[in-house]
Design an enzyme around this catalytic site. Structure first.
Site, short mmCIF file in Angstrom:
data_model
loop_
_atom_site.label_atom_id
_atom_site.label_comp_id
_atom_site.label_asym_id
_atom_site.label_seq_id
_atom_site.Cartn_x
_atom_site.Cartn_y
_atom_site.Cartn_z
N TYR A 7 -6.29 -1.86 -0.65
CA TYR A 7 -5.23 -1.64 0.33
C TYR A 7 -5.86 -1.09 1.61
CZ TYR A 7 -1.75 -2.28 -3.39
OH TYR A 7 -0.97 -2.80 -4.41
N GLU A 8 -5.23 -1.35 2.75
CA GLU A 8 -5.88 -1.07 4.02
C GLU A 8 -6.07 0.42 4.30
OE1 GLU A 8 -3.33 -3.22 6.57
OE2 GLU A 8 -1.92 -1.59 6.86
#
Lengths: 284, 264
Positions: free
Chosen positions: B52-53
Protein backbone atom coordinates in the site's frame (compact mmCIF):
# COMPACT_ATOMS: atom_id res chain seq x y z
CA UNK A 1 18.09 24.96 20.59
CA UNK A 2 14.86 23.03 20.94
CA UNK A 3 12.36 24.37 23.47
CA UNK A 4 9.68 22.43 25.29
CA UNK A 5 6.64 24.72 25.14
CA UNK A 6 2.91 24.55 25.67
CA UNK A 7 1.33 24.06 22.23
CA UNK A 8 -0.24 27.53 22.28
CA UNK A 9 3.17 29.17 22.61
CA UNK A 10 4.90 26.80 20.18
CA UNK A 11 2.38 27.69 17.47
CA UNK A 12 2.40 31.43 18.24
CA UNK A 13 6.22 31.57 18.11
CA UNK A 14 6.61 29.60 14.90
CA UNK A 15 3.68 30.34 12.59
CA UNK A 16 2.71 33.70 11.12
CA UNK A 17 0.14 35.07 8.68
CA UNK A 18 1.06 34.60 5.03
CA UNK A 19 3.59 31.81 5.64
CA UNK A 20 4.04 28.50 3.86
CA UNK A 21 3.33 25.68 6.27
CA UNK A 22 3.23 21.88 6.14
CA UNK A 23 1.31 19.85 8.71
CA UNK A 24 2.49 16.37 7.66
CA UNK A 25 1.71 12.80 8.59
CA UNK A 26 0.71 10.21 5.98
CA UNK A 27 -2.67 9.00 7.35
CA UNK A 28 -0.76 8.11 10.54
CA UNK A 29 0.50 10.77 13.02
CA UNK A 30 -1.46 13.68 11.57
CA UNK A 31 -0.79 16.73 13.80
CA UNK A 32 -4.42 17.55 14.48
CA UNK A 33 -3.84 19.31 17.81
CA UNK A 34 -1.35 21.68 16.21
CA UNK A 35 -3.73 22.40 13.34
CA UNK A 36 -6.55 23.13 15.79
CA UNK A 37 -4.28 25.50 17.72
CA UNK A 38 -3.56 27.29 14.43
CA UNK A 39 -7.32 27.58 13.85
CA UNK A 40 -7.82 29.04 17.33
CA UNK A 41 -5.09 31.62 16.70
CA UNK A 42 -6.83 32.56 13.46
CA UNK A 43 -3.97 32.76 10.97
CA UNK A 44 -4.74 34.11 7.48
CA UNK A 45 -3.37 33.82 3.96
CA UNK A 46 -1.45 30.62 4.60
CA UNK A 47 -0.05 28.41 1.88
CA UNK A 48 -0.92 24.94 3.15
CA UNK A 49 1.21 21.99 1.97
CA UNK A 50 0.17 18.39 2.64
CA UNK A 51 0.22 15.27 0.51
CA UNK A 52 -3.23 14.29 1.74
CA UNK A 53 -5.03 17.38 3.10
CA UNK A 54 -7.23 15.12 5.25
CA UNK A 55 -9.63 16.56 7.82
CA UNK A 56 -7.23 19.18 9.18
CA UNK A 57 -6.91 21.11 5.92
CA UNK A 58 -10.62 20.64 5.22
CA UNK A 59 -11.11 22.44 8.54
CA UNK A 60 -8.51 25.16 7.91
CA UNK A 61 -9.75 25.76 4.36
CA UNK A 62 -13.33 25.83 5.68
CA UNK A 63 -12.28 28.52 8.17
CA UNK A 64 -10.89 30.66 5.35
CA UNK A 65 -7.24 30.43 6.50
CA UNK A 66 -5.73 29.26 3.22
CA UNK A 67 -4.67 31.38 0.26
CA UNK A 68 -3.23 28.41 -1.52
CA UNK A 69 -3.12 24.64 -1.02
CA UNK A 70 -0.46 22.27 -2.38
CA UNK A 71 -1.49 18.61 -2.34
CA UNK A 72 -1.56 15.24 -4.08
CA UNK A 73 -4.82 13.70 -2.81
CA UNK A 74 -7.68 15.92 -1.62
CA UNK A 75 -9.93 13.14 -0.34
CA UNK A 76 -11.15 11.71 2.95
CA UNK A 77 -9.14 8.44 2.83
CA UNK A 78 -11.45 5.48 2.32
CA UNK A 79 -14.56 7.62 2.73
CA UNK A 80 -14.75 10.01 -0.21
CA UNK A 81 -14.42 13.72 -0.74
CA UNK A 82 -13.30 16.61 1.44
CA UNK A 83 -16.39 18.76 1.31
CA UNK A 84 -15.06 22.05 2.72
CA UNK A 85 -12.12 21.92 0.30
CA UNK A 86 -14.55 21.15 -2.50
CA UNK A 87 -16.72 24.12 -1.56
CA UNK A 88 -13.68 26.39 -1.70
CA UNK A 89 -12.42 25.03 -5.03
CA UNK A 90 -15.82 24.77 -6.73
CA UNK A 91 -17.60 27.80 -5.24
CA UNK A 92 -14.90 30.01 -3.73
CA UNK A 93 -16.53 29.59 -0.29
CA UNK A 94 -15.60 30.98 2.20
CA UNK A 95 -12.82 32.29 -0.05
CA UNK A 96 -11.28 31.25 -3.34
CA UNK A 97 -8.22 29.08 -2.87
CA UNK A 98 -5.38 28.63 -5.32
CA UNK A 99 -4.55 25.00 -6.07
CA UNK A 100 -1.18 23.43 -6.87
CA UNK A 101 -1.74 19.74 -7.46
CA UNK A 102 0.83 16.97 -7.73
CA UNK A 103 0.98 13.18 -7.55
CA UNK A 104 2.21 11.45 -4.39
CA UNK A 105 5.45 10.61 -6.15
CA UNK A 106 5.86 14.26 -7.14
CA UNK A 107 5.36 15.57 -3.60
CA UNK A 108 7.43 12.86 -1.94
CA UNK A 109 10.29 13.64 -4.29
CA UNK A 110 9.84 17.39 -3.75
CA UNK A 111 10.02 17.03 0.05
CA UNK A 112 13.08 14.84 -0.27
CA UNK A 113 14.73 17.45 -2.49
CA UNK A 114 13.88 20.09 0.12
CA UNK A 115 15.49 17.99 2.85
CA UNK A 116 18.51 17.39 0.62
CA UNK A 117 18.98 21.09 -0.07
CA UNK A 118 18.39 20.67 -3.79
CA UNK A 119 16.46 23.22 -5.87
CA UNK A 120 14.34 20.56 -7.56
CA UNK A 121 13.51 16.88 -7.68
CA UNK A 122 14.01 14.71 -10.75
CA UNK A 123 12.09 11.48 -11.19
CA UNK A 124 10.25 9.29 -13.68
CA UNK A 125 6.73 10.60 -13.35
CA UNK A 126 3.64 12.34 -14.76
CA UNK A 127 4.03 10.48 -18.05
CA UNK A 128 0.82 11.01 -20.00
CA UNK A 129 -0.77 12.58 -16.92
CA UNK A 130 -3.06 15.61 -17.22
CA UNK A 131 -1.52 17.31 -14.19
CA UNK A 132 1.58 18.15 -16.19
CA UNK A 133 -0.51 20.43 -18.43
CA UNK A 134 -2.42 22.25 -15.63
CA UNK A 135 0.40 22.69 -13.10
CA UNK A 136 3.19 24.99 -14.39
CA UNK A 137 5.48 23.68 -11.64
CA UNK A 138 5.65 20.30 -13.37
CA UNK A 139 8.42 20.50 -15.94
CA UNK A 140 10.88 18.10 -17.51
CA UNK A 141 14.64 17.68 -17.78
CA UNK A 142 16.67 15.48 -20.07
CA UNK A 143 19.13 13.11 -18.44
CA UNK A 144 22.61 14.22 -19.60
CA UNK A 145 23.81 10.61 -19.60
CA UNK A 146 21.00 8.64 -21.22
CA UNK A 147 18.82 11.25 -22.90
CA UNK A 148 15.74 10.06 -20.99
CA UNK A 149 13.18 12.81 -20.40
CA UNK A 150 12.31 12.96 -16.70
CA UNK A 151 9.85 14.98 -14.63
CA UNK A 152 11.12 17.87 -12.50
CA UNK A 153 9.30 19.67 -9.70
CA UNK A 154 10.61 22.40 -7.41
CA UNK A 155 11.77 21.38 -3.94
CA UNK A 156 9.30 21.95 -1.12
CA UNK A 157 10.76 24.35 1.46
CA UNK A 158 8.11 25.26 4.07
CA UNK A 159 8.66 28.13 6.46
CA UNK A 160 7.51 25.78 9.17
CA UNK A 161 6.56 22.10 9.39
CA UNK A 162 4.37 20.61 12.11
CA UNK A 163 4.42 16.88 12.80
CA UNK A 164 3.18 14.57 15.55
CA UNK A 165 5.43 11.78 16.88
CA UNK A 166 5.42 9.08 19.53
CA UNK A 167 7.95 10.46 21.96
CA UNK A 168 10.79 12.79 22.74
CA UNK A 169 13.60 12.21 25.19
CA UNK A 170 14.48 14.84 27.79
CA UNK A 171 17.08 16.39 25.48
CA UNK A 172 14.44 16.88 22.77
CA UNK A 173 15.39 14.14 20.33
CA UNK A 174 12.23 12.80 18.66
CA UNK A 175 11.34 9.21 17.74
CA UNK A 176 8.92 8.41 14.90
CA UNK A 177 7.69 4.83 14.42
CA UNK A 178 5.24 2.88 12.26
CA UNK A 179 4.09 4.43 9.00
CA UNK A 180 6.76 7.13 8.98
CA UNK A 181 5.35 8.70 5.83
CA UNK A 182 7.06 11.94 4.96
CA UNK A 183 7.71 13.14 8.55
CA UNK A 184 11.50 13.21 8.42
CA UNK A 185 11.71 14.86 5.00
CA UNK A 186 9.07 17.46 5.92
CA UNK A 187 10.99 18.44 9.07
CA UNK A 188 14.38 18.62 7.36
CA UNK A 189 12.95 20.55 4.39
CA UNK A 190 11.52 23.30 6.60
CA UNK A 191 13.17 26.38 8.09
CA UNK A 192 11.57 25.54 11.44
CA UNK A 193 9.86 22.45 12.80
CA UNK A 194 7.41 22.00 15.65
CA UNK A 195 6.68 18.52 16.99
CA UNK A 196 3.85 17.39 19.23
CA UNK A 197 4.53 14.13 21.08
CA UNK A 198 2.55 11.65 23.10
CA UNK A 199 5.09 11.64 25.93
CA UNK A 200 8.60 12.49 27.05
CA UNK A 201 10.83 9.66 28.26
CA UNK A 202 14.27 9.55 29.92
CA UNK A 203 15.85 7.79 26.94
CA UNK A 204 14.74 5.69 23.96
CA UNK A 205 16.92 2.61 24.57
CA UNK A 206 16.18 1.20 21.10
CA UNK A 207 18.09 -0.25 18.19
CA UNK A 208 20.18 2.21 16.19
CA UNK A 209 18.31 2.45 12.88
CA UNK A 210 14.99 3.86 13.98
CA UNK A 211 13.77 7.19 12.69
CA UNK A 212 15.06 9.74 15.14
CA UNK A 213 15.10 13.47 14.54
CA UNK A 214 17.94 15.00 16.56
CA UNK A 215 16.93 17.82 18.91
CA UNK A 216 18.82 20.42 16.91
CA UNK A 217 16.58 19.87 13.86
CA UNK A 218 13.53 20.97 15.86
CA UNK A 219 12.49 24.40 17.12
CA UNK A 220 9.84 23.41 19.65
CA UNK A 221 8.27 20.31 21.20
CA UNK A 222 4.85 20.23 22.85
CA UNK A 223 3.52 17.31 24.84
CA UNK A 224 0.00 16.59 23.60
CA UNK A 225 -1.29 13.09 24.40
CA UNK A 226 -3.85 12.08 21.78
CA UNK A 227 -2.65 14.96 19.60
CA UNK A 228 -3.18 13.18 16.28
CA UNK A 229 -6.81 12.13 16.84
CA UNK A 230 -8.79 11.12 14.74
CA UNK A 231 -5.62 9.96 13.01
CA UNK A 232 -3.59 7.62 15.19
CA UNK A 233 -0.30 7.05 16.93
CA UNK A 234 1.17 3.59 16.42
CA UNK A 235 1.69 1.93 19.79
CA UNK A 236 -0.65 4.35 21.59
CA UNK A 237 -4.13 4.40 20.04
CA UNK A 238 -5.94 3.34 16.89
CA UNK A 239 -7.27 5.38 14.00
CA UNK A 240 -10.78 6.62 14.74
CA UNK A 241 -12.31 5.38 11.50
CA UNK A 242 -15.81 6.17 12.78
CA UNK A 243 -14.82 9.84 13.16
CA UNK A 244 -13.62 9.91 9.54
CA UNK A 245 -16.97 8.50 8.44
CA UNK A 246 -18.83 11.05 10.59
CA UNK A 247 -16.75 13.93 9.21
CA UNK A 248 -18.28 13.30 5.78
CA UNK A 249 -21.67 14.38 7.18
CA UNK A 250 -20.38 17.27 9.30
CA UNK A 251 -18.41 18.83 6.46
CA UNK A 252 -21.27 18.45 3.98
CA UNK A 253 -23.15 21.33 5.60
CA UNK A 254 -21.66 24.83 6.05
CA UNK A 255 -23.60 25.56 9.26
CA UNK A 256 -23.04 22.17 10.85
CA UNK A 257 -19.33 22.59 10.12
CA UNK A 258 -19.23 25.93 11.96
CA UNK A 259 -21.07 24.49 14.96
CA UNK A 260 -18.61 21.58 15.07
CA UNK A 261 -15.56 23.88 14.86
CA UNK A 262 -16.95 26.17 17.57
CA UNK A 263 -17.49 23.29 19.98
CA UNK A 264 -14.52 21.04 19.16
CA UNK A 265 -11.84 23.56 18.26
CA UNK A 266 -12.58 27.14 19.36
CA UNK A 267 -14.00 26.22 22.76
CA UNK A 268 -11.54 23.35 23.27
CA UNK A 269 -7.83 23.13 23.97
CA UNK A 270 -4.87 20.83 23.40
CA UNK A 271 -5.62 19.15 26.74
CA UNK A 272 -8.91 17.79 25.36
CA UNK A 273 -7.18 15.39 22.94
CA UNK A 274 -6.22 12.84 25.61
CA UNK A 275 -9.89 12.20 26.39
CA UNK A 276 -10.76 11.77 22.70
CA UNK A 277 -8.51 8.72 22.34
CA UNK A 278 -9.35 6.93 25.59
CA UNK A 279 -11.68 4.48 23.86
CA UNK A 280 -9.09 3.88 21.11
CA UNK A 281 -6.23 2.80 23.31
CA UNK A 282 -5.54 -0.90 22.98
CA UNK A 283 -5.57 -3.01 26.10
CA UNK A 284 -1.92 -3.58 26.96
CA UNK B 1 -28.74 -10.98 -3.08
CA UNK B 2 -29.70 -12.30 -6.48
CA UNK B 3 -31.11 -15.81 -6.87
CA UNK B 4 -27.78 -17.11 -8.21
CA UNK B 5 -26.42 -16.99 -4.66
CA UNK B 6 -23.98 -14.10 -5.05
CA UNK B 7 -24.14 -10.40 -5.91
CA UNK B 8 -22.57 -8.77 -8.99
CA UNK B 9 -20.12 -6.99 -6.67
CA UNK B 10 -19.07 -10.26 -5.08
CA UNK B 11 -18.54 -11.75 -8.53
CA UNK B 12 -16.43 -8.72 -9.47
CA UNK B 13 -14.20 -8.96 -6.42
CA UNK B 14 -13.75 -12.71 -6.77
CA UNK B 15 -13.04 -12.53 -10.51
CA UNK B 16 -10.46 -9.84 -9.79
CA UNK B 17 -8.87 -11.91 -7.03
CA UNK B 18 -8.40 -14.84 -9.41
CA UNK B 19 -6.19 -12.72 -11.67
CA UNK B 20 -3.55 -12.42 -8.93
CA UNK B 21 -0.80 -14.99 -8.33
CA UNK B 22 1.33 -15.89 -5.32
CA UNK B 23 4.48 -14.48 -6.94
CA UNK B 24 2.89 -11.12 -7.77
CA UNK B 25 4.05 -7.93 -6.10
CA UNK B 26 0.88 -5.88 -6.13
CA UNK B 27 0.52 -2.15 -5.45
CA UNK B 28 -2.99 -2.01 -4.02
CA UNK B 29 -5.49 0.80 -4.53
CA UNK B 30 -8.09 1.28 -1.82
CA UNK B 31 -11.70 0.05 -2.18
CA UNK B 32 -12.54 -2.75 -4.63
CA UNK B 33 -8.87 -3.54 -5.46
CA UNK B 34 -8.05 -3.92 -1.76
CA UNK B 35 -10.84 -6.46 -1.24
CA UNK B 36 -9.81 -8.47 -4.31
CA UNK B 37 -6.15 -8.53 -3.36
CA UNK B 38 -6.88 -9.78 0.14
CA UNK B 39 -9.31 -12.45 -1.07
CA UNK B 40 -6.51 -13.67 -3.35
CA UNK B 41 -4.11 -13.73 -0.42
CA UNK B 42 -6.60 -15.66 1.73
CA UNK B 43 -7.41 -18.24 -0.97
CA UNK B 44 -5.16 -19.25 -3.86
CA UNK B 45 -2.27 -16.76 -3.55
CA UNK B 46 -1.07 -16.94 0.06
CA UNK B 47 2.42 -15.65 -0.74
CA UNK B 48 1.37 -12.59 -2.74
CA UNK B 49 3.17 -9.41 -1.72
CA UNK B 50 0.65 -6.63 -1.11
CA UNK B 51 1.98 -3.09 -1.00
CA UNK B 52 0.00 0.00 0.00
CA UNK B 53 1.26 3.48 -0.80
CA UNK B 54 1.72 4.32 2.89
CA UNK B 55 4.94 2.32 2.65
CA UNK B 56 3.73 -1.02 4.00
CA UNK B 57 5.37 -3.88 2.07
CA UNK B 58 4.14 -7.47 2.33
CA UNK B 59 1.13 -6.64 4.47
CA UNK B 60 -1.51 -9.18 5.54
CA UNK B 61 -4.40 -7.34 7.20
CA UNK B 62 -7.07 -9.34 9.02
CA UNK B 63 -9.64 -6.67 8.13
CA UNK B 64 -9.76 -4.42 5.07
CA UNK B 65 -8.24 -1.03 5.85
CA UNK B 66 -10.50 2.02 5.58
CA UNK B 67 -7.52 4.11 4.50
CA UNK B 68 -4.24 3.19 2.82
CA UNK B 69 -2.49 3.94 6.10
CA UNK B 70 -4.45 2.04 8.76
CA UNK B 71 -2.32 0.69 11.61
CA UNK B 72 -3.26 -2.90 10.75
CA UNK B 73 -1.27 -2.61 7.50
CA UNK B 74 1.91 -1.62 9.30
CA UNK B 75 1.50 -4.16 12.10
CA UNK B 76 1.22 -7.07 9.66
CA UNK B 77 3.81 -5.90 7.10
CA UNK B 78 7.20 -7.45 6.41
CA UNK B 79 8.60 -3.91 6.49
CA UNK B 80 7.33 -0.34 6.42
CA UNK B 81 9.30 2.25 4.50
CA UNK B 82 9.06 6.03 4.13
CA UNK B 83 6.83 7.38 1.38
CA UNK B 84 9.70 8.73 -0.77
CA UNK B 85 11.37 5.32 -0.63
CA UNK B 86 8.07 3.65 -1.54
CA UNK B 87 7.72 5.66 -4.71
CA UNK B 88 11.41 5.86 -5.66
CA UNK B 89 12.93 2.47 -4.89
CA UNK B 90 9.94 0.16 -5.04
CA UNK B 91 7.58 1.64 -7.65
CA UNK B 92 9.91 3.69 -9.87
CA UNK B 93 12.59 1.02 -9.38
CA UNK B 94 10.42 -1.41 -11.34
CA UNK B 95 9.69 -3.85 -8.50
CA UNK B 96 5.88 -3.85 -8.82
CA UNK B 97 4.36 -6.51 -11.10
CA UNK B 98 0.72 -5.40 -10.80
CA UNK B 99 -0.70 -1.96 -10.07
CA UNK B 100 -4.33 -2.50 -9.06
CA UNK B 101 -6.49 0.58 -9.49
CA UNK B 102 -10.12 1.60 -9.15
CA UNK B 103 -11.61 4.43 -11.20
CA UNK B 104 -14.27 7.13 -10.97
CA UNK B 105 -14.25 7.61 -14.75
CA UNK B 106 -12.72 5.22 -17.26
CA UNK B 107 -12.51 5.23 -21.04
CA UNK B 108 -12.19 2.30 -23.43
CA UNK B 109 -8.40 2.63 -23.56
CA UNK B 110 -8.00 2.28 -19.81
CA UNK B 111 -7.32 5.94 -19.11
CA UNK B 112 -8.58 6.88 -15.65
CA UNK B 113 -10.00 10.10 -14.21
CA UNK B 114 -10.26 10.58 -10.46
CA UNK B 115 -9.50 14.32 -10.53
CA UNK B 116 -12.43 16.45 -11.72
CA UNK B 117 -15.78 16.27 -13.43
CA UNK B 118 -15.95 19.22 -15.81
CA UNK B 119 -13.22 21.76 -16.46
CA UNK B 120 -10.06 21.52 -14.30
CA UNK B 121 -9.95 25.22 -13.41
CA UNK B 122 -13.68 25.45 -12.73
CA UNK B 123 -14.76 21.91 -11.89
CA UNK B 124 -18.36 20.82 -11.61
CA UNK B 125 -17.18 18.23 -9.10
CA UNK B 126 -13.77 18.25 -7.51
CA UNK B 127 -12.78 14.60 -6.92
CA UNK B 128 -9.86 13.57 -4.65
CA UNK B 129 -7.25 13.45 -7.44
CA UNK B 130 -4.54 11.00 -8.31
CA UNK B 131 -2.58 10.27 -5.14
CA UNK B 132 -0.18 7.54 -6.19
CA UNK B 133 -2.06 6.55 -9.35
CA UNK B 134 -0.26 8.58 -12.07
CA UNK B 135 3.02 6.78 -11.40
CA UNK B 136 1.43 3.43 -10.45
CA UNK B 137 -0.16 3.44 -13.93
CA UNK B 138 3.15 3.91 -15.72
CA UNK B 139 5.78 2.29 -13.47
CA UNK B 140 3.99 -0.99 -12.58
CA UNK B 141 4.76 -3.69 -15.11
CA UNK B 142 1.02 -4.21 -15.69
CA UNK B 143 -2.15 -2.48 -14.49
CA UNK B 144 -5.40 -4.16 -13.50
CA UNK B 145 -8.52 -2.04 -13.12
CA UNK B 146 -11.71 -2.92 -11.31
CA UNK B 147 -14.95 -0.93 -11.10
CA UNK B 148 -18.72 -1.41 -11.16
CA UNK B 149 -20.22 -0.56 -14.55
CA UNK B 150 -22.29 2.60 -15.09
CA UNK B 151 -22.76 5.06 -17.93
CA UNK B 152 -21.42 7.81 -15.68
CA UNK B 153 -18.30 5.83 -14.88
CA UNK B 154 -17.49 4.22 -18.22
CA UNK B 155 -17.44 7.07 -20.70
CA UNK B 156 -16.42 7.73 -24.29
CA UNK B 157 -14.21 10.62 -23.20
CA UNK B 158 -12.88 11.23 -19.70
CA UNK B 159 -12.75 14.79 -18.35
CA UNK B 160 -9.16 14.55 -17.10
CA UNK B 161 -6.22 12.17 -17.62
CA UNK B 162 -5.37 11.43 -13.99
CA UNK B 163 -3.51 8.29 -14.95
CA UNK B 164 -2.52 7.24 -18.43
CA UNK B 165 -3.69 3.92 -19.82
CA UNK B 166 -3.30 3.40 -23.54
CA UNK B 167 -4.02 7.06 -24.38
CA UNK B 168 -5.59 7.17 -27.82
CA UNK B 169 -4.87 3.45 -28.24
CA UNK B 170 -2.37 1.55 -30.37
CA UNK B 171 1.25 2.34 -29.55
CA UNK B 172 0.53 5.59 -27.68
CA UNK B 173 2.42 4.42 -24.57
CA UNK B 174 5.54 3.59 -26.55
CA UNK B 175 5.36 6.94 -28.31
CA UNK B 176 5.55 8.62 -24.89
CA UNK B 177 8.54 6.47 -23.92
CA UNK B 178 6.54 4.37 -21.45
CA UNK B 179 7.90 0.82 -21.58
CA UNK B 180 5.44 -0.89 -19.19
CA UNK B 181 2.40 -2.81 -20.45
CA UNK B 182 -0.28 -0.54 -18.92
CA UNK B 183 -3.85 -1.77 -18.39
CA UNK B 184 -4.04 -5.44 -19.34
CA UNK B 185 -7.21 -6.39 -17.48
CA UNK B 186 -10.50 -4.77 -16.51
CA UNK B 187 -12.87 -6.57 -14.17
CA UNK B 188 -16.33 -5.12 -13.73
CA UNK B 189 -19.41 -6.39 -11.93
CA UNK B 190 -20.65 -7.81 -15.24
CA UNK B 191 -17.65 -8.95 -17.25
CA UNK B 192 -13.93 -9.45 -17.74
CA UNK B 193 -12.31 -7.25 -20.38
CA UNK B 194 -8.90 -7.34 -22.04
CA UNK B 195 -7.33 -4.83 -24.43
CA UNK B 196 -7.32 -5.68 -28.14
CA UNK B 197 -3.70 -6.63 -28.99
CA UNK B 198 -3.48 -3.97 -31.70
CA UNK B 199 -5.95 -1.15 -30.95
CA UNK B 200 -5.71 -1.60 -27.14
CA UNK B 201 -9.45 -1.02 -26.83
CA UNK B 202 -10.95 -2.97 -23.94
CA UNK B 203 -12.90 -5.94 -25.28
CA UNK B 204 -15.23 -8.18 -23.30
CA UNK B 205 -13.70 -11.66 -23.13
CA UNK B 206 -15.91 -13.22 -20.45
CA UNK B 207 -19.42 -12.55 -19.17
CA UNK B 208 -20.19 -13.25 -15.52
CA UNK B 209 -22.84 -15.98 -14.99
CA UNK B 210 -26.32 -14.84 -16.03
CA UNK B 211 -25.11 -11.56 -17.57
CA UNK B 212 -26.18 -10.65 -21.13
CA UNK B 213 -24.40 -8.60 -23.79
CA UNK B 214 -27.28 -6.11 -23.58
CA UNK B 215 -26.70 -5.54 -19.87
CA UNK B 216 -23.02 -4.85 -20.48
CA UNK B 217 -23.83 -2.35 -23.24
CA UNK B 218 -26.60 -0.63 -21.28
CA UNK B 219 -24.21 0.20 -18.44
CA UNK B 220 -21.32 1.35 -20.60
CA UNK B 221 -20.91 4.75 -22.27
CA UNK B 222 -19.03 3.51 -25.33
CA UNK B 223 -20.00 0.98 -28.01
CA UNK B 224 -18.83 -2.30 -26.50
CA UNK B 225 -16.73 -4.78 -28.47
CA UNK B 226 -17.11 -8.46 -27.61
CA UNK B 227 -14.56 -11.17 -28.31
CA UNK B 228 -15.61 -13.76 -30.86
CA UNK B 229 -15.03 -16.59 -28.42
CA UNK B 230 -16.84 -15.25 -25.39
CA UNK B 231 -16.32 -17.15 -22.15
CA UNK B 232 -18.50 -17.37 -19.07
CA UNK B 233 -16.72 -16.45 -15.84
CA UNK B 234 -16.74 -19.45 -13.49
CA UNK B 235 -19.21 -19.07 -10.62
CA UNK B 236 -17.67 -18.15 -7.24
CA UNK B 237 -16.73 -21.21 -5.22
CA UNK B 238 -18.00 -21.66 -1.69
CA UNK B 239 -14.52 -20.97 -0.33
CA UNK B 240 -14.19 -17.74 -2.33
CA UNK B 241 -17.59 -16.48 -1.21
CA UNK B 242 -17.05 -17.41 2.42
CA UNK B 243 -13.60 -15.79 2.43
CA UNK B 244 -14.94 -12.55 0.97
CA UNK B 245 -18.00 -12.38 3.23
CA UNK B 246 -16.03 -13.17 6.37
CA UNK B 247 -13.50 -10.50 5.43
CA UNK B 248 -16.27 -7.94 4.89
CA UNK B 249 -18.01 -8.85 8.13
CA UNK B 250 -14.75 -8.48 10.11
CA UNK B 251 -14.11 -5.18 8.36
CA UNK B 252 -17.55 -3.78 9.13
CA UNK B 253 -17.29 -4.74 12.78
CA UNK B 254 -13.81 -3.25 13.08
CA UNK B 255 -14.65 0.10 11.50
CA UNK B 256 -17.78 0.56 13.57
CA UNK B 257 -15.93 -0.65 16.64
CA UNK B 258 -14.05 2.62 17.02
CA UNK B 259 -17.28 4.55 17.51
CA UNK B 260 -17.60 6.01 21.00
CA UNK B 261 -19.65 3.95 23.41
CA UNK B 262 -18.93 0.74 21.56
CA UNK B 263 -16.42 -1.80 22.66
CA UNK B 264 -13.03 -1.09 21.14
Amino acid sequence: MVKFLPLKEAVAENLHDGETVAFEGFTHLIPTAAAHEAIRQGFRDLTLIRMTPDLIYDQMIGMGMARKVVFSYVGNPGVGLLRRARDAIENGFPRAVEVEEHSHAGMANAYEAGAAGLPCAVFRGYRGAGLASVNPNIKSVTCPFTGEVLAAVPAIRPDVTFIHAQKADRKGNVLVEGIIGIQKEAVLAAKRAVVTVEEVVDNFDLHPNLTVLPSWTIAAISIVPGGSHPSYTHGYYERDNAAYLEWDEIAADRDRFQVWIQKNVIESSAEDFAGRVEHLRKAA
Amino acid sequence: MSDVGFTPNEMMTIAASRALKSDDVCFVGIGAPSAACNVARLTHAPDITLIYESGTIGTAPDVLPLSIGDGELCETAVTTVAVPEMFRYWLQGGRISIGFLGAAQLDKFGNINTTVVGDYAHPKTRLPGGGGAPEIATSSRQVYITMAQSKRGMVEKIDFFTSFGHGDGGDHRQRLGIDTAGPTLLITDLAIWKPDPVTKEFTVVSLHPGVTRTQVQETCGWVVKFAEALDETPTPTELELKTLRDLQARTKAAHQGTAKGKAA
